[in-house]
Scaffold this active site. Structure first.
Site, short mmCIF file in Angstrom:
data_model
loop_
_atom_site.label_atom_id
_atom_site.label_comp_id
_atom_site.label_asym_id
_atom_site.label_seq_id
_atom_site.Cartn_x
_atom_site.Cartn_y
_atom_site.Cartn_z
N HIS A 5 0.82 -1.20 0.00
CA HIS A 5 0.00 0.00 0.00
C HIS A 5 0.86 1.25 0.00
CE1 HIS A 5 0.60 -0.35 4.45
NE2 HIS A 5 0.62 0.96 4.36
N ARG A 9 -0.91 11.16 4.07
CA ARG A 9 -1.54 11.94 5.15
C ARG A 9 -2.48 12.96 4.52
NH1 ARG A 9 3.68 11.17 7.18
NH2 ARG A 9 3.64 10.06 9.18
N GLU A 65 -3.77 3.93 1.72
CA GLU A 65 -4.08 4.18 3.13
C GLU A 65 -4.10 5.69 3.35
OE1 GLU A 65 -1.74 4.07 7.36
OE2 GLU A 65 -1.29 2.50 5.92
N ASN A 69 -4.73 12.58 10.94
CA ASN A 69 -4.37 12.87 12.34
C ASN A 69 -5.36 13.89 12.88
OD1 ASN A 69 -1.99 11.18 12.63
ND2 ASN A 69 -1.07 12.54 11.13
N HIS A 83 4.15 9.89 -7.02
CA HIS A 83 2.74 9.94 -7.35
C HIS A 83 2.11 8.56 -7.19
CE1 HIS A 83 4.64 8.87 -11.24
NE2 HIS A 83 3.59 8.05 -11.35
N GLU A 126 -1.41 9.66 -11.33
CA GLU A 126 -1.27 9.34 -12.75
C GLU A 126 -2.39 8.38 -13.14
OE1 GLU A 126 2.17 7.66 -15.77
OE2 GLU A 126 2.32 7.24 -13.63
#
Length: 149
Positions: A5, A9, A65, A69, A83, A126
């Site tokens: 993965h 953030r 993922e 926060n 990317h 992309e």
């Protein structure tokens, strides 16, 4: 070795999910709310991978993922890792759908093969045509780049 993965953030989970799920078409496969750590993890899969991810867990196929926060932070250098890349059945239809949803096509698919867009957190994505490139077509063939990608 196998790719698992990519973690990105995000500063606004709702805006990120609107982009990645509602507009881009990924599917949420798992969510973790961690009160002690004060963060939320949301795992997303491409439609062709979603069933396998749901059956076998996040290690069944590659996922994205999103890490949110809860305490505000400022993130800089959103392009520092490169990317994300996704293969699509019809690059022109995908770009048209994204434009109609208000997403800027930063690098149009002039070659019928590759385009770039950016997420609300400025992550470059992309988009690649599955199989052989499509024949150049308007409005894409003459559309200029917009911003950076």
């Amino acid at each position: 070795m196998r790719y698992l993965h990519t973690m990105v953030r995000v500063t606004d989970l709702d805006a990120a999910l609107d982009f990645y799920v509602t507009k881009f078409g990924l599917i949420e496969t798992r969510r973790i709310e961690n009160e002690k750590g004060r963060f939320t993890l949301v795992f997303l899969a491409a439609p062709d991978d979603a069933a396998t991810v749901k059956e076998q867990g996040s290690r069944g196929r590659p996922t994205l993922e999103l890490t949110y926060n809860w305490d505000p932070e400022v993130y800089t250098g959103g392009r520092n890792f490169g990317h994300l890349a996704y293969e699509v059945d019809d690059i022109y239809a995908t770009c048209d759908k994204l434009m109609k949803a208000g997403i800027t096509i930063n690098r149009p698919p002039r070659d019928g093969n590759m385009a770039f867009v950016r997420s609300p957190d400025n992550i470059s994505i992309e988009i690649l045509q599955k199989g052989e490139p499509k024949a150049p077509a308007e409005p894409w063939a003459s559309m200029p780049n917009t911003g950076v990608w």
